[in-house]
Motif scaffolding. Structure first.
Motif, PDB file in Angstrom:
ATOM      1  N   ILE A  97       0.841  -1.200   0.000  1.00 50.95           N
ATOM      2  CA  ILE A  97       0.000   0.000   0.000  1.00 50.95           C
ATOM      3  C   ILE A  97       0.874   1.248   0.000  1.00 50.95           C
ATOM      4  O   ILE A  97       0.626   2.206  -0.740  1.00 50.95           O
ATOM      5  N   GLY A  98       1.933   1.237   0.839  1.00 53.64           N
ATOM      6  CA  GLY A  98       2.818   2.387   0.898  1.00 53.64           C
ATOM      7  C   GLY A  98       3.527   2.640  -0.416  1.00 53.64           C
ATOM      8  O   GLY A  98       3.685   3.789  -0.836  1.00 53.64           O
ATOM      9  N   GLY A  99       3.950   1.569  -1.104  1.00 51.27           N
ATOM     10  CA  GLY A  99       4.605   1.732  -2.392  1.00 51.27           C
ATOM     11  C   GLY A  99       3.669   2.313  -3.440  1.00 51.27           C
ATOM     12  O   GLY A  99       4.053   3.223  -4.197  1.00 51.27           O
ATOM     13  N   MET A 100       2.445   1.798  -3.496  1.00 49.24           N
ATOM     14  CA  MET A 100       1.466   2.354  -4.429  1.00 49.24           C
ATOM     15  C   MET A 100       1.129   3.798  -4.080  1.00 49.24           C
ATOM     16  O   MET A 100       0.990   4.653  -4.961  1.00 49.24           O
ATOM     17  N   ALA A 101       1.003   4.066  -2.780  1.00 49.93           N
ATOM     18  CA  ALA A 101       0.686   5.432  -2.350  1.00 49.93           C
ATOM     19  C   ALA A 101       1.804   6.395  -2.725  1.00 49.93           C
ATOM     20  O   ALA A 101       1.547   7.526  -3.145  1.00 49.93           O
ATOM     21  N   LEU A 102       3.055   5.940  -2.582  1.00 53.91           N
ATOM     22  CA  LEU A 102       4.184   6.805  -2.950  1.00 53.91           C
ATOM     23  C   LEU A 102       4.193   7.077  -4.451  1.00 53.91           C
ATOM     24  O   LEU A 102       4.428   8.219  -4.888  1.00 53.91           O
ATOM     25  N   ALA A 103       3.916   6.042  -5.264  1.00 51.66           N
ATOM     26  CA  ALA A 103       3.859   6.236  -6.715  1.00 51.66           C
ATOM     27  C   ALA A 103       2.743   7.218  -7.084  1.00 51.66           C
ATOM     28  O   ALA A 103       2.949   8.134  -7.903  1.00 51.66           O
ATOM     29  N   LEU A 104       1.575   7.054  -6.473  1.00 55.61           N
ATOM     30  CA  LEU A 104       0.467   7.973  -6.734  1.00 55.61           C
ATOM     31  C   LEU A 104       0.803   9.383  -6.250  1.00 55.61           C
ATOM     32  O   LEU A 104       0.451  10.375  -6.902  1.00 55.61           O
ATOM     33  N   ALA A 105       1.494   9.481  -5.104  1.00 54.66           N
ATOM     34  CA  ALA A 105       1.875  10.791  -4.578  1.00 54.66           C
ATOM     35  C   ALA A 105       2.830  11.503  -5.526  1.00 54.66           C
ATOM     36  O   ALA A 105       2.721  12.721  -5.742  1.00 54.66           O
ATOM     37  N   LEU A 106       3.756  10.761  -6.124  1.00 51.69           N
ATOM     38  CA  LEU A 106       4.700  11.376  -7.058  1.00 51.69           C
ATOM     39  C   LEU A 106       3.995  11.846  -8.332  1.00 51.69           C
ATOM     40  O   LEU A 106       4.320  12.905  -8.876  1.00 51.69           O
ATOM     41  N   ALA A 166      -4.458   3.043  -1.016  1.00 50.47           N
ATOM     42  CA  ALA A 166      -3.263   3.791  -1.417  1.00 50.47           C
ATOM     43  C   ALA A 166      -3.625   5.164  -1.968  1.00 50.47           C
ATOM     44  O   ALA A 166      -2.912   6.144  -1.729  1.00 50.47           O
ATOM     45  N   LEU A 167      -4.726   5.242  -2.709  1.00 53.02           N
ATOM     46  CA  LEU A 167      -5.153   6.527  -3.271  1.00 53.02           C
ATOM     47  C   LEU A 167      -5.489   7.513  -2.163  1.00 53.02           C
ATOM     48  O   LEU A 167      -5.102   8.688  -2.214  1.00 53.02           O
ATOM     49  N   VAL A 168      -6.189   7.044  -1.146  1.00 54.31           N
ATOM     50  CA  VAL A 168      -6.543   7.918  -0.024  1.00 54.31           C
ATOM     51  C   VAL A 168      -5.293   8.333   0.739  1.00 54.31           C
ATOM     52  O   VAL A 168      -5.106   9.505   1.090  1.00 54.31           O
ATOM     53  N   VAL A 169      -4.405   7.379   0.981  1.00 52.19           N
ATOM     54  CA  VAL A 169      -3.206   7.657   1.778  1.00 52.19           C
ATOM     55  C   VAL A 169      -2.240   8.569   1.029  1.00 52.19           C
ATOM     56  O   VAL A 169      -1.592   9.435   1.633  1.00 52.19           O
ATOM     57  N   GLY A 170      -2.124   8.413  -0.290  1.00 54.01           N
ATOM     58  CA  GLY A 170      -1.121   9.148  -1.053  1.00 54.01           C
ATOM     59  C   GLY A 170      -1.506  10.562  -1.438  1.00 54.01           C
ATOM     60  O   GLY A 170      -0.646  11.322  -1.891  1.00 54.01           O
ATOM     61  N   ALA A 171      -2.771  10.938  -1.281  1.00 59.95           N
ATOM     62  CA  ALA A 171      -3.208  12.255  -1.746  1.00 59.95           C
ATOM     63  C   ALA A 171      -2.512  13.388  -0.997  1.00 59.95           C
ATOM     64  O   ALA A 171      -2.037  14.353  -1.605  1.00 59.95           O
ATOM     65  N   TRP A 172      -2.425  13.285   0.328  1.00 65.43           N
ATOM     66  CA  TRP A 172      -1.864  14.387   1.113  1.00 65.43           C
ATOM     67  C   TRP A 172      -0.355  14.505   0.929  1.00 65.43           C
ATOM     68  O   TRP A 172       0.141  15.608   0.715  1.00 65.43           O
TER      69      TRP A 172
END
Length: 299
Positions: A97-106, A166-172
């Motif tokens: 989840i963290g890896g996907m969130a980081l990719a989405l955040a970038l 991941a989408l929710v976590v990576g937005a901020w």
């Protein structure tokens, strides 16, 4: 310079055992819960269990949670007791989840940065407002709304839920990184080399990508450790609301249920992850930024 790098790595790695000792001492010092009419017997029972799980009063007792884990014993009590395999599975899920969130955040950061450096008024205004909107909206409220509307919080733990979490976590973190990157690009755009690139026929977009972006990337690398912290702590809240029983969910549950040995192990693992991210970011900064290498040689 190599010796200084290894010295810094050793210093960072020393944080992990220090964290383990501090958390063990803090958990051992926690007062037992007080509940209703049976509070005295309950307090005595919890105190005995805590002393046994943490090895309080035993030689090298602070190692007992790790010895129990290595021997295959389950840490904690009840249906949420975990062995090493359970912890590894839960940690792998949170890291996915963290890896996907980081990719989405970038990806989001690149979009926000592009808006912030745009010359057009409405486009640039959108780049200013989106991070402000993100900062003003607590992540747990969005996580709760998504969980209820999608039914994730009522379903089983399956990998199909991970992209939504991941989408929710990576937005901020994406909004934060986008603000940093956009501001760094603006600063680079004011430097003489940028004007020289334009004078030589480069388009503004090409000058940003070829000349300004490489000089702005170190800003992102410096922000990676706190962003990793935000991703993990955000994942903890989202997993709890989405009922996805990965590392964050189990960590929060262990803390609430006073499962001391599990809290000690989980906190130490959490510290190890953050140290690893910090080391990777530092090495990447040295690899891509000559100024960082020069500073390492001088310091």
């Amino acid at each position: 310079m190599i010796a200084r790098i290894f010295l810094r790595i050793a210093r960072d790695l020393a944080v992990i055992p220090v964290t383990a000792l501090v958390v063990w001492a803090a958990v051992a010092a926690l007062p037992p819960p007080q509940d209703g009419d049976s509070k005295e017997s309950r307090a005595a029972e919890v105190s005995r269990q805590l002393r046994q799980d943490l090895g309080i009063g035993q030689p090298l007792g602070f190692l007992k949670p790790w010895k129990d884990l290595a021997s295959g014993k389950r840490l904690g009590n009840g249906p949420r007791a975990l062995d090493a395999r359970d912890l590894a599975h839960a940690l792998a899920g949170s890291l996915r989840i963290g890896g996907m969130a980081l990719a989405l955040a970038l990806v989001l950061a690149a979009a926000i940065a592009a808006l912030r450096v745009a010359r057009g008024g409405p486009t640039r205004l959108a780049g200013e407002l989106l991070p402000t909107l993100a900062y003003g909206t607590p992540v747990f409220l969005v996580a709760l709304a998504v969980a209820i509307r999608t039914g994730i919080s009522l379903g089983d733990d399956t990998a199909s839920f991970e992209p939504t979490v991941a989408l929710v976590v990576g937005a901020w973190p994406g909004a934060f990184l986008g603000t940093l990157l956009g501001d760094a690009l603006r600063a680079e755009r004011e430097r003489p080399y940028f004007s020289m690139a334009l004078a030589k026929g480069r388009s503004p977009a090409a000058a940003l990508l070829v000349h300004a972006l490489p000089n702005a990337v170190p800003t992102l690398l410096d922000a990676l450790p706190p962003v990793a912290t935000a991703l993990l702590t955000g994942s903890f809240a989202a997993e709890k609301l989405f009922n996805v029983t990965y590392f964050g969910f189990l960590y929060v549950h262990a803390a609430l249920e006073r499962q001391g040995a599990l809290v000690v192990v989980a906190t130490t693992v959490f510290a190890g992850i953050l140290v690893a991210v910090t080391l990777v970011a530092r090495l990447a900064r040295l690899a891509v930024d000559p100024r960082a290498r020069d500073a390492a040689e001088v310091s």
